[in-house]
Design an enzyme around this catalytic site. Structure first.
Site, PDB file in Angstrom:
ATOM      1  N   CYS A   2       0.833  -1.189   0.000  1.00  0.00           N
ATOM      2  CA  CYS A   2       0.000   0.000   0.000  1.00  0.00           C
ATOM      3  C   CYS A   2       0.877   1.251   0.000  1.00  0.00           C
ATOM      4  O   CYS A   2       1.831   1.354   0.754  1.00  0.00           O
ATOM      5  CB  CYS A   2      -0.964   0.078   1.175  1.00  0.00           C
ATOM      6  N   ARG A  27       4.171  -0.299  -4.697  1.00  0.00           N
ATOM      7  CA  ARG A  27       3.874  -0.827  -3.364  1.00  0.00           C
ATOM      8  C   ARG A  27       2.597  -1.660  -3.337  1.00  0.00           C
ATOM      9  O   ARG A  27       2.303  -2.325  -2.330  1.00  0.00           O
ATOM     10  CB  ARG A  27       3.729   0.327  -2.356  1.00  0.00           C
ATOM     11  N   TRP A  75      -2.591  -2.852  -1.774  1.00  0.00           N
ATOM     12  CA  TRP A  75      -2.282  -4.280  -1.865  1.00  0.00           C
ATOM     13  C   TRP A  75      -3.235  -4.929  -0.865  1.00  0.00           C
ATOM     14  O   TRP A  75      -3.127  -4.734   0.336  1.00  0.00           O
ATOM     15  CB  TRP A  75      -0.827  -4.548  -1.492  1.00  0.00           C
ATOM     16  N   ASN A 101      -2.091   1.935   5.619  1.00  0.00           N
ATOM     17  CA  ASN A 101      -1.149   0.888   5.215  1.00  0.00           C
ATOM     18  C   ASN A 101      -0.893   0.025   6.447  1.00  0.00           C
ATOM     19  O   ASN A 101      -0.471   0.543   7.477  1.00  0.00           O
ATOM     20  CB  ASN A 101       0.159   1.535   4.729  1.00  0.00           C
ATOM     21  N   GLY A 102      -1.160  -1.279   6.348  1.00  0.00           N
ATOM     22  CA  GLY A 102      -0.939  -2.175   7.491  1.00  0.00           C
ATOM     23  C   GLY A 102      -2.164  -3.022   7.750  1.00  0.00           C
ATOM     24  O   GLY A 102      -3.037  -3.152   6.887  1.00  0.00           O
ATOM     25  N   GLU A 484      17.967 -17.657  -6.476  1.00  0.00           N
ATOM     26  CA  GLU A 484      17.551 -16.330  -6.953  1.00  0.00           C
ATOM     27  C   GLU A 484      17.028 -16.405  -8.393  1.00  0.00           C
ATOM     28  O   GLU A 484      16.024 -15.765  -8.724  1.00  0.00           O
ATOM     29  CB  GLU A 484      18.753 -15.371  -6.831  1.00  0.00           C
ATOM     30  N   LYS A 488      13.235 -15.290  -9.389  1.00  0.00           N
ATOM     31  CA  LYS A 488      12.953 -14.271 -10.410  1.00  0.00           C
ATOM     32  C   LYS A 488      11.973 -14.828 -11.440  1.00  0.00           C
ATOM     33  O   LYS A 488      11.050 -14.144 -11.861  1.00  0.00           O
ATOM     34  CB  LYS A 488      14.241 -13.841 -11.128  1.00  0.00           C
ATOM     35  N   GLU A 491       8.387 -15.140  -9.942  1.00  0.00           N
ATOM     36  CA  GLU A 491       7.650 -13.891  -9.703  1.00  0.00           C
ATOM     37  C   GLU A 491       7.357 -13.116 -10.987  1.00  0.00           C
ATOM     38  O   GLU A 491       6.367 -12.394 -11.048  1.00  0.00           O
ATOM     39  CB  GLU A 491       8.321 -13.012  -8.642  1.00  0.00           C
ATOM     40  N   HIS A 507      19.201 -36.787  -4.806  1.00  0.00           N
ATOM     41  CA  HIS A 507      18.449 -37.236  -3.625  1.00  0.00           C
ATOM     42  C   HIS A 507      16.943 -37.049  -3.806  1.00  0.00           C
ATOM     43  O   HIS A 507      16.202 -37.079  -2.824  1.00  0.00           O
ATOM     44  CB  HIS A 507      18.941 -36.500  -2.378  1.00  0.00           C
ATOM     45  N   LYS A 610       6.145  -4.466  -3.582  1.00  0.00           N
ATOM     46  CA  LYS A 610       7.582  -4.277  -3.392  1.00  0.00           C
ATOM     47  C   LYS A 610       7.978  -4.423  -1.928  1.00  0.00           C
ATOM     48  O   LYS A 610       8.986  -5.009  -1.597  1.00  0.00           O
ATOM     49  CB  LYS A 610       7.954  -2.894  -3.906  1.00  0.00           C
TER      50      LYS A 610
HETATM   51  C1  AGP Z   1      12.537  -9.972  -4.858  1.00  0.00           C
HETATM   52  O1  AGP Z   1      12.531  -9.931  -6.239  1.00  0.00           O
HETATM   53  C2  AGP Z   1      11.283  -9.897  -4.181  1.00  0.00           C
HETATM   54  N1  AGP Z   1      10.347  -9.036  -4.739  1.00  0.00           N
HETATM   55  C3  AGP Z   1      11.244 -10.161  -2.695  1.00  0.00           C
HETATM   56  O2  AGP Z   1      11.663 -11.469  -2.506  1.00  0.00           O
HETATM   57  C4  AGP Z   1      12.030  -9.227  -1.735  1.00  0.00           C
HETATM   58  O3  AGP Z   1      13.391  -9.402  -1.918  1.00  0.00           O
HETATM   59  C5  AGP Z   1      11.617  -9.542  -0.281  1.00  0.00           C
HETATM   60  O4  AGP Z   1      10.246  -9.279  -0.136  1.00  0.00           O
HETATM   61  C6  AGP Z   1      12.409  -8.766   0.732  1.00  0.00           C
HETATM   62  O5  AGP Z   1      12.245  -7.388   0.578  1.00  0.00           O
HETATM   63  P1  AGP Z   1      13.192  -6.375   1.345  1.00  0.00           P
HETATM   64  O6  AGP Z   1      14.571  -6.550   0.801  1.00  0.00           O
HETATM   65  O7  AGP Z   1      12.634  -5.031   1.068  1.00  0.00           O
HETATM   66  O8  AGP Z   1      13.132  -6.746   2.798  1.00  0.00           O
END
Ligand code: AGP
Length: 615
Positions: A2, A27, A75, A101-102, A484, A488, A491, A507, A610
């Site tokens: 948000c 956000r 969000w 927000n929250g 990672e 990527k 997402e 395994h 984000k």
């Molecule tokens: C990464 O591409 C993500 N969108 C997500 O995993 C992010 O890294 C995670 O939410 C942590 O965010 P921060 O670094 O702001 O704590």
């Protein structure tokens, strides 16, 4: 999670707020809404979907001009993303508008109380109760600020709120608990926002609100008090980047711009931290040498991409300091009984500095006496305030939801930290530290070299657009890179992807391989890690024997790998612990390209936000 923005001043408040929302949309983008006060009346427009939907609505059904407005990009947590649940929310008489927000944890109880006294609630959100509570408190004092003070005393959870009222048309009141809220100080105008990008085109002068503070803004004044009404302590600062950093600057996507900015982000994160004698100079590090010498264990905590940087930090700490080290997912750590004491250093990594899971894990660590160091990209963030010391990455604003340049700078920060601990504790030869630092200083050039492989990576990506699933494997520092790469892809391309330690494949996961299954392999350096290199060649052969199609990321000059892989993406030759800085880049491009080909929104992938400010 948000985005909130508020404005009071002489400009057209609505356009300032909509412009701010555009910069905060990363956000959350389930819905957007605005409210203005005009001729002593509140007017609201809100719409499910992205901000463009709200903008069309404002085109069809314009709002009157106003000097005071609030805006929100959502969000969803409580209530599906529809028009009614979009913020702002109003009281029954439409005199108070609130954005939030929250999560208000006791909203159900408050809602029941309101309903029992005959209040009709229009939405399914937790936020709406605040508008009705403000309406019932306001007549007692005729002050929006005092009403807000009363209301927040009844709320539990995370609630950063901004309210306006037709009763006090030139006033903006904000309250902060657990989610960010920053004040922008202008001349004849003032701003409130979840982050400074919302107002940086108007002012670079910011005030970071502390926890449990209320701010009252008019165009000419800023008053900050604690929830209990006492005078508050707060921090003023100048924002050290400008609007161009938060714009696309000719790139088609923020993510592509941020990928291209990585060499500079790495350079900026190193700047001034290594002196001409090749010694780490952490003048901004607030933990004394005496304290460092007492540290017996280092634990990294973080979420998502930042957790992958933490894993690399663990390897670096073990290698250079010989201290036991762990990397933990913050949301797991927070509810476990980790063994920590005052000789433990907990390193919390977070781009935003607002990730609730990480903040809660920090709280948990502090309760057990551990020292907490924050690695964050965001000045004025909650994490920076809560930690004993902060090491800032200097990636600049990262707007795309998928983290790229922030990750690379986090990797640089954890490597520098490990070397600094080794330097202070004198456990590694100064000459070795110096050599690694020289290598780190060369990394921005190495990343530039990798960026030249983009066209090849894009071609390879397109070949796999119909794949059901893509596996990523790596060993040691290549393992977090595999994680990672898979994250990527999930997402952005919404494809099934998994990252594995290559040795684990046999395994179980190898059962997933069938004819044509794509496997992306991060190959350790033949020169620096010949044994691991040999092992991964065996892993490549194992998956090839079962029909996999292998794309290898391997260093220049490694001809062995060409004998087995179907395609090879070349990386510059760098020491093993630094390899993530070059190997991650093609995987970012790979995921972005697949997302593009599939027609997805690369900068704002579905269901994500984000900054994840809820647990
Ligand atoms: C990464 O591409 C993500 N969108 C997500 O995993 C992010 O890294 C995670 O939410 C942590 O965010 P921060 O670094 O702001 O704590």
């Amino acid at each position: 999670m948000c985005g909130i923005v508020g404005y009071v001043g002489s400009k057209q408040a609505l356009s300032v707020v909509v412009d701010g929302l555009r910069r905060l949309e990363y956000r959350g983008y389930d819905s957007a809404g605005v409210a203005v006060v005009s001729e002593n009346k509140l007017k609201v427009r809100k719409k499910a979907g992205k901000l463009t939907k709200l903008e069309s609505l404002l085109g069809d059904d314009p709002l009157p001009s106003s000097t005071c407005a609030i805006g929100h990009t959502r969000w969803a947590t409580h209530g599906i993303p529809n028009d009614i649940n979009a913020h702002p929310h109003l009281d029954q008489d439409q005199k108070f508008a609130v954005i939030h927000n929250g999560i208000i944890e006791n909203f159900a109880q408050l809602r029941a109380e309101l309903e029992a006294t005959g209040t009709n609630l229009a939405s399914d959100t937790d936020t709406e109760v605040v508008a009705h509570l403000l309406a019932s408190e306001y007549p007692k004092t005729k002050s929006l600020t005092k009403a807000m003070q009363q209301v927040v005393s009844r709320l539990r959870g995370a609630f950063t709120l901004v309210a306006i009222s037709s009763e006090e048309p030139d006033l903006l009141v904000g309250a902060r608990r657990n989610s960010p809220l920053v004040v922008g100080r202008g001349i004849g105008e003032n701003f409130l926002a979840s982050d400074v990008s919302a107002f940086i085109s108007h002012t670079k002068s910011a005030i970071e609100l502390g926890q449990d503070q209320i701010v009252e803004l008019t165009s000419e004044s800023i008053k900050i008090i604690n929830f209990d009404g006492s005078d508050a302590l707060f921090k003023e600062y100048e924002i050290d980047w400008d609007i161009s950093a938060a714009e696309k600057g000719g790139y088609e996507l923020f993510m592509l711009k941020e990928i291209a900015e990585q060499p500079q982000a790495v350079r900026d994160t190193l700047a001034g931290r290594i002196n001409e004698k090749g010694i780490l100079n952490f003048s901004d590090f607030q933990i004394s040498d005496e304290t460092i010498k007492e540290i017996k264990k280092v634990v990294f905590i973080a979420c998502g991409t930042a957790f992958h940087a933490g894993l690399i930090g663990k390897y670096a700490v073990e290698r250079w300091t010989r201290l036991p080290s762990e990397a933990e997912i913050a949301s797991e750590f927070r509810y476990r009984d980790p063994i920590l004491d005052k000789e433990s250093l907990v390193v919390a990594i977070s781009q935003s500095g607002e990730t609730m899971d990480t903040l809660m894990a920090v709280k948990h660590a502090k309760e057990q006496g551990a020292k907490v160091l924050a690695i964050t990209n965001t000045q004025g963030s909650t994490l920076g305030r809560e930690a004993d010391a902060v090491l800032y990455t200097r990636a600049g604003p990262e707007v795309a939801v998928a983290s790229t340049k922030a990750f690379l700078t986090q990797v640089v920060a954890v490597e520098l930290l490990a070397l600094y601990l080794a330097q202070v504790k004198a456990v590694t030869q100064t000459s070795e530290i110096k050599k690694v630092l020289e290598d780190i200083l060369d990394m921005s050039h190495a990343i530039d070299v990798v960026l030249d492989t983009m066209p090849q990576v894009k071609e390879i990506a397109e070949k796999y657009k119909s794949a059901k699933s893509i596996l990523f494997i790596g060993r040691q520092a290549g393992y977090p890179v595999a994680l990672e790469g898979a994250l990527k892809l999930k997402e952005l391309a919404y494809m099934h992807a998994e990252g594995f330690a290559a040795g684990e494949l046999k395994h179980g996961p190898i059962a997933l391989i069938e004819a044509g299954s794509p496997v992306i392999v991060i190959v350790p350096s033949l020169e620096h890690d010949p044994i691991l290199h040999e092992k991964i060649i065996s892993n490549i052969q194992e998956v090839k024997a079962r029909g996999a199609s292998v794309v290898a990321l391997a260093e220049a000059g490694d001809e062995v790998v060409s004998l087995y892989a179907d395609q090879v993406i070349r990386l510059p030759k760098v020491p093993s612990l630094l390899q993530p800085l070059v190997a991650t880049v093609p995987l970012q491009v790979f995921a972005a390209q697949l997302a593009k080909v599939k027609g997805h929104d690369v900068d704002q992938p579905r269901n994500l936000a984000k900054s994840v400010t809820v647990e």
